[in-house]
Design an enzyme around this catalytic site. Structure first.
Site, PDB file in Angstrom:
ATOM      1  N   CYS A   1       8.564  36.597 -46.762  1.00 37.36           N
ATOM      2  CA  CYS A   1       8.974  38.016 -46.678  1.00 37.36           C
ATOM      3  C   CYS A   1       8.405  38.765 -45.484  1.00 37.36           C
ATOM      4  O   CYS A   1       9.162  39.251 -44.639  1.00 37.36           O
ATOM      5  CB  CYS A   1       8.592  38.731 -47.955  1.00 37.36           C
TER       6      CYS A   1
ATOM      7  N   GLU B   1       5.060  36.179 -54.922  1.00 37.50           N
ATOM      8  CA  GLU B   1       5.052  34.797 -55.366  1.00 37.50           C
ATOM      9  C   GLU B   1       3.721  34.521 -56.057  1.00 37.50           C
ATOM     10  O   GLU B   1       2.691  35.059 -55.677  1.00 37.50           O
ATOM     11  CB  GLU B   1       5.256  33.843 -54.186  1.00 37.50           C
TER      12      GLU B   1
ATOM     13  N   ASN C   1       7.256  46.359 -47.348  1.00 39.36           N
ATOM     14  CA  ASN C   1       6.705  45.115 -46.796  1.00 39.36           C
ATOM     15  C   ASN C   1       6.056  45.335 -45.430  1.00 39.36           C
ATOM     16  O   ASN C   1       5.022  44.754 -45.124  1.00 39.36           O
ATOM     17  CB  ASN C   1       7.796  44.044 -46.704  1.00 39.36           C
TER      18      ASN C   1
ATOM     19  N   THR D   1      16.970  41.004 -49.745  1.00 37.90           N
ATOM     20  CA  THR D   1      16.491  41.984 -48.760  1.00 37.90           C
ATOM     21  C   THR D   1      17.511  42.068 -47.637  1.00 37.90           C
ATOM     22  O   THR D   1      17.718  41.091 -46.908  1.00 37.90           O
ATOM     23  CB  THR D   1      15.121  41.541 -48.214  1.00 37.90           C
TER      24      THR D   1
ATOM     25  N   GLU E   1      13.777  43.851 -54.783  1.00 39.91           N
ATOM     26  CA  GLU E   1      12.699  43.306 -55.621  1.00 39.91           C
ATOM     27  C   GLU E   1      11.377  43.440 -54.875  1.00 39.91           C
ATOM     28  O   GLU E   1      11.348  43.421 -53.652  1.00 39.91           O
ATOM     29  CB  GLU E   1      12.990  41.854 -56.001  1.00 39.91           C
TER      30      GLU E   1
ATOM     31  N   PHE F   1      -5.058  44.645 -50.516  1.00 34.22           N
ATOM     32  CA  PHE F   1      -4.420  44.300 -49.233  1.00 34.22           C
ATOM     33  C   PHE F   1      -5.253  44.667 -48.021  1.00 34.22           C
ATOM     34  O   PHE F   1      -4.728  45.027 -46.972  1.00 34.22           O
ATOM     35  CB  PHE F   1      -3.014  44.929 -49.154  1.00 34.22           C
TER      36      PHE F   1
ATOM     37  N   VAL G   1      14.152  34.418 -56.155  1.00 34.41           N
ATOM     38  CA  VAL G   1      14.386  35.745 -56.745  1.00 34.41           C
ATOM     39  C   VAL G   1      15.393  35.671 -57.895  1.00 34.41           C
ATOM     40  O   VAL G   1      15.190  36.242 -58.967  1.00 34.41           O
ATOM     41  CB  VAL G   1      14.878  36.733 -55.653  1.00 34.41           C
TER      42      VAL G   1
HETATM   43  C1  UDX Z   1       5.336  40.048 -50.553  1.00 33.59           C
HETATM   44  C2  UDX Z   1       5.205  41.433 -51.213  1.00 33.59           C
HETATM   45  O1  UDX Z   1       3.860  41.608 -51.701  1.00 33.59           O
HETATM   46  C3  UDX Z   1       6.214  41.592 -52.331  1.00 33.59           C
HETATM   47  O2  UDX Z   1       6.122  42.882 -52.902  1.00 33.59           O
HETATM   48  C4  UDX Z   1       7.596  41.358 -51.735  1.00 33.59           C
HETATM   49  O3  UDX Z   1       8.600  41.524 -52.666  1.00 33.59           O
HETATM   50  C5  UDX Z   1       7.674  39.986 -51.113  1.00 33.59           C
HETATM   51  O4  UDX Z   1       6.666  39.862 -50.106  1.00 33.59           O
HETATM   52  P1  UDX Z   1       4.546  37.575 -51.116  1.00 33.59           P
HETATM   53  O5  UDX Z   1       5.245  37.162 -49.852  1.00 33.59           O
HETATM   54  O6  UDX Z   1       4.743  36.762 -52.337  1.00 33.59           O
HETATM   55  O7  UDX Z   1       4.967  39.068 -51.517  1.00 33.59           O
HETATM   56  O8  UDX Z   1       2.983  37.556 -50.787  1.00 33.59           O
HETATM   57  P2  UDX Z   1       1.768  38.599 -50.688  1.00 33.59           P
HETATM   58  O9  UDX Z   1       0.866  38.410 -51.831  1.00 33.59           O
HETATM   59  O10 UDX Z   1       2.240  39.958 -50.425  1.00 33.59           O
HETATM   60  O11 UDX Z   1       1.004  38.000 -49.391  1.00 33.59           O
HETATM   61  C6  UDX Z   1       1.664  37.895 -48.150  1.00 33.59           C
HETATM   62  C7  UDX Z   1       0.747  37.357 -47.070  1.00 33.59           C
HETATM   63  O12 UDX Z   1      -0.262  38.286 -46.752  1.00 33.59           O
HETATM   64  C8  UDX Z   1       0.007  36.076 -47.453  1.00 33.59           C
HETATM   65  O13 UDX Z   1       0.052  35.190 -46.357  1.00 33.59           O
HETATM   66  C9  UDX Z   1      -1.412  36.520 -47.728  1.00 33.59           C
HETATM   67  O14 UDX Z   1      -2.369  35.520 -47.494  1.00 33.59           O
HETATM   68  C10 UDX Z   1      -1.541  37.667 -46.755  1.00 33.59           C
HETATM   69  N1  UDX Z   1      -2.551  38.664 -47.192  1.00 33.59           N
HETATM   70  C11 UDX Z   1      -2.355  39.391 -48.317  1.00 33.59           C
HETATM   71  C12 UDX Z   1      -3.674  38.868 -46.404  1.00 33.59           C
HETATM   72  O15 UDX Z   1      -3.864  38.216 -45.363  1.00 33.59           O
HETATM   73  N2  UDX Z   1      -4.566  39.829 -46.794  1.00 33.59           N
HETATM   74  C13 UDX Z   1      -4.411  40.575 -47.925  1.00 33.59           C
HETATM   75  O16 UDX Z   1      -5.265  41.420 -48.204  1.00 33.59           O
HETATM   76  C14 UDX Z   1      -3.262  40.342 -48.710  1.00 33.59           C
END
Ligand code: UDX
Length: 437
Positions: A262, A154, A210, A121, A150, A251, A11
């Site tokens: 996270c 990633e 989150n 966080t 934030e 999502f 971050v």
């Molecule tokens: C997340 C939040 O999106 C971000 O806003 C916050 O600041 C930090 O945490 P990140 O951890 O980088 O970001 O990943 P993200 O893209 O959100 O995915 C998280 C997990 O969810 C991954 O393991 C991904 O594979 C899973 N995922 C995501 C699913 O299984 N299905 C989906 O539809 C989306």
């Protein structure tokens, strides 16, 4: 504006680089001298698309520098960002020791007005704790403490920082509000909002965001599991519900459970906050429980296919990172899946475009490592897809069949169309869709 960013983790580095990119003068501080030396020469310790180019440019233009000298960095800065780790402690609660230690240090260094901004966080009430520490030594006119969570994903963190859908700033100080609005105005020129609120609400916003996203994923994973039992196809269901704007298209992808640095940590921490306030947050507990089970589903399917005996079998794993475009394996479902396969006596050969080294550090010579996605398939009884990297989306299926012992794919990310798998003659199992035999 002169800015100090304390902590050059994921971050901190993205924050510092992006503020430098908009013309601010940024000093990044870290206690790790090796990291500082590497960063000075433009080497980023993390894999984040686009970050290295931005970093190099801002080093060259002398808008960003790196130091382990907190005193000097603080002296010059008007805004000091805390981007320090808040790891989950033994009970899952966020450990604030780094944040509070730095707050103590700042208390003895500050002599002119500063804004201390918390980017990590942190549980609700942390801004007040930091304020209380600073107040022990400083008059209240010398500082404001602001919460500015934030929302960076990633893999697309630079873009998320430069073009945020919203910026949340927790402060009730007029002076801090004005300065923070100035600082963030270049990032919201497209008209996206900056929301000013009290610090407690800003801190809660991060956990709520989150946890809500994690809930969406756990919900879809449950729907997918039910689709399998009822003969529905989750691809259609996902599209069918996602076009309702109240639900939204994003999502809704089922899979092998959410991972990363996270969601797992934040859902757990929010549940603990609820417990501390004697609130039984049932929905959140279910989000957690569903995710734990979902991480096991792919191995359960595999085990069933091989008559509950994986002993002596070999499996090829495509994808190890918790999601594409990152080398991060923190809380990645792949780590649990590898653990289960090894415990069942299987041999595991892995391939990931960038995360292999991180997995090697964890599993050492317990695994076989492959430099190429096709080489990983040799001698394997089945291919398991654990991360939906782009390069897995349209592979040479003939080559896959030639290399595998039998044409068997267990896909934890629903990368392939069912018709394609039927046409290619694979035994194919995925999430929330009927299996192809
Ligand atoms: C997340 C939040 O999106 C971000 O806003 C916050 O600041 C930090 O945490 P990140 O951890 O980088 O970001 O990943 P993200 O893209 O959100 O995915 C998280 C997990 O969810 C991954 O393991 C991904 O594979 C899973 N995922 C995501 C699913 O299984 N299905 C989906 O539809 C989306």
């Amino acid at each position: 504006m002169k800015i100090a960013v304390i902590g050059t983790g994921y971050v901190g580095l993205v924050t510092g680089t992006c503020f430098a990119e908009t013309g601010n003068q940024v000093v990044c501080v870290d206690v790790d001298q090796k990291k500082i030396a590497a960063l000075r020469s433009g080497k980023t310790p993390i894999y984040e698309p686009g970050l290295d180019v931005l970093l190099a440019r801002n080093i060259k233009e002398e808008r960003i520098s790196f130091t382990d000298d907190l005193t000097k960095a603080v002296e010059d800065a008007l805004v000091i960002f805390l981007a320090l780790p808040t790891p989950a402690g033994a009970d899952g609660a966020a450990d604030l020791k780094y944040v509070l230690q730095v707050a103590e240090q700042l208390g003895s260094l500050i002599t002119t007005y500063k804004i201390i901004v918390n980017k990590s966080t942190v549980p609700v009430g942390t801004a007040e704790k930091v304020s209380a520490i600073l107040s022990k030594r400083l008059s209240s006119s010398l500082f404001d403490v602001v919460s500015n969570p934030e929302f960076l994903r990633e893999g697309v963190a630079v873009d998320d920082f430069l073009k945020p859908e919203r910026v949340v700033i927790g402060t009730t100080s007029e002076r801090a509000t004005k300065i923070m609005a100035d600082l963030y105005s270049p990032f919201v020129r497209q008209g996206n909002p900056i929301y000013f609120m009290d610090a407690r609400s800003a801190e809660m916003t991060k956990y709520a965001a989150n946890s809500f996203l994690a809930m969406k994923i756990s919900f879809m994973n449950e729907i997918a599991n039910l689709c399998e039992r009822t003969g529905a196809n989750v691809d259609w269901v996902r599209i069918g519900i996602g076009s309702d704007q109240r639900i939204g298209k994003r999502f809704l992808f089922p899979g092998i459970g959410y991972g990363g640095s996270c969601f797992p940590k934040d859902v757990l921490a929010l549940n603990l906050t609820a417990q501390e306030h004697e609130y039984d947050f049932k929905l959140l507990q279910s989000v957690l429980a569903v995710n734990t089970l979902q991480k096991k589903r792919l191995v359960q399917k595999l085990s069933q296919y091989f008559d509950h005996n994986l002993q002596g079998r070999q499996f090829a794993l495509w994808g190890l990172a918790f999601k594409p475009e990152t080398d991060d394996i923190r809380d990645a479902p792949s780590v649990d899946i590898i653990g289960e396969l090894l415990a069942a006596g299987a041999t595991v050969k892995v391939y990931d475009p960038v995360a292999t080294e991180n997995v090697r550090q964890l599993f050492g010579d317990q695994l076989l490592y492959s430099e190429s996605q096709y080489e990983a398939l040799q001698d394997a009884d089945a291919l398991l897809i654990l991360t939906e990297w782009s390069e897995f989306r349209n592979p040479d299926f003939e080559k896959i069949k030639r290399n595998l012992k039998a044409p068997v794919i267990f896909d934890g990310r629903n990368v392939y169309a069912l018709e394609k798998m039927k046409e290619q003659g694979f035994h194919y199992e995925s999430i929330g869709r009927s299996s192809i035999n």
